[in-house]
Design a protein around this motif. Structure first.
Motif, short mmCIF file in Angstrom:
data_model
loop_
_atom_site.label_atom_id
_atom_site.label_comp_id
_atom_site.label_asym_id
_atom_site.label_seq_id
_atom_site.Cartn_x
_atom_site.Cartn_y
_atom_site.Cartn_z
N GLU A 22 -38.10 -6.17 84.48
CA GLU A 22 -38.22 -4.88 85.16
C GLU A 22 -37.23 -3.86 84.59
O GLU A 22 -37.57 -2.70 84.38
N GLN A 23 -35.99 -4.28 84.32
CA GLN A 23 -35.01 -3.38 83.73
C GLN A 23 -35.46 -2.91 82.34
O GLN A 23 -35.33 -1.72 82.01
N LEU A 24 -35.97 -3.82 81.54
CA LEU A 24 -36.46 -3.45 80.21
C LEU A 24 -37.63 -2.47 80.31
O LEU A 24 -37.70 -1.49 79.56
N THR A 25 -38.54 -2.73 81.23
CA THR A 25 -39.70 -1.86 81.43
C THR A 25 -39.25 -0.47 81.87
O THR A 25 -39.72 0.54 81.33
N ASN A 26 -38.35 -0.41 82.85
CA ASN A 26 -37.90 0.88 83.36
C ASN A 26 -37.16 1.68 82.29
O ASN A 26 -37.36 2.88 82.15
N ALA A 27 -36.29 1.01 81.53
CA ALA A 27 -35.55 1.70 80.47
C ALA A 27 -36.51 2.21 79.39
O ALA A 27 -36.35 3.34 78.89
N LEU A 49 -47.04 -1.50 78.10
CA LEU A 49 -45.85 -2.21 77.66
C LEU A 49 -45.27 -3.09 78.76
O LEU A 49 -44.61 -4.08 78.48
N ARG A 50 -45.53 -2.75 80.01
CA ARG A 50 -45.03 -3.52 81.15
C ARG A 50 -45.40 -5.01 81.01
O ARG A 50 -44.64 -5.88 81.39
N THR A 51 -46.56 -5.29 80.45
CA THR A 51 -47.02 -6.68 80.31
C THR A 51 -46.28 -7.44 79.21
O THR A 51 -46.37 -8.66 79.13
N CYS A 52 -45.56 -6.71 78.37
CA CYS A 52 -44.93 -7.30 77.19
C CYS A 52 -43.55 -7.89 77.44
O CYS A 52 -43.12 -8.80 76.74
N PHE A 53 -42.85 -7.34 78.42
CA PHE A 53 -41.45 -7.69 78.59
C PHE A 53 -41.26 -8.96 79.41
O PHE A 53 -42.05 -9.26 80.30
N ARG A 54 -40.20 -9.66 79.08
CA ARG A 54 -39.76 -10.84 79.82
C ARG A 54 -38.26 -10.67 80.07
O ARG A 54 -37.59 -9.91 79.38
#
Length: 114
Positions: A22-27, A49-54
């Motif tokens: 979530e932090q990576l997505t928001n940033a 891109l939201r689906t990409c981050f872990r």
């Protein structure tokens, strides 16, 4: 060879601390909107891109591979997390680190080989 927008490129980031997905997505969303405005194309790209981050931990590596301006693949520690084909998705995403308008333009120039 120096970075050229729209040409094949790979950028690997090694994290020094933990970030949640979530932090990576928001940033990422914040940076895309700062660089390109809140147009529908940028909003759609951020949602995809939201689906990409872990969640990442210290020492984890995220690699972004742009085969061309419209093709972006993300890998976490060598395992692909997503493949996106959207207009300008690779250029937009990589601009977060490689653009002169990035938060750290001196680092961006170094990453581009300038």
């Amino acid at each position: 060879a120096p970075y050229a927008q729209g040409k094949p490129v790979a950028l690997e980031l090694t994290y020094r601390r933990q970030f949640t997905a979530e932090q990576l997505t928001n940033a990422t969303t914040t940076e895309l909107q700062r660089l390109f405005g809140a147009s529908s194309g940028v909003t759609a790209a951020a949602q995809r891109l939201r689906t990409c981050f872990r969640t990442v931990n210290s020492g984890d590596r995220f690699t972004a591979v742009g085969r061309n301006a419209d093709d972006l693949r993300l890998y976490l520690n060598g395992a692909q997390t997503c493949h996106l084909s959207d207009p300008q998705i690779a250029n937009r995403f990589l601009s977060i680190w490689l653009s002169d308008k990035s938060r750290y333009p001196k680092l961006s120039r170094q990453l581009r080989g300038q």
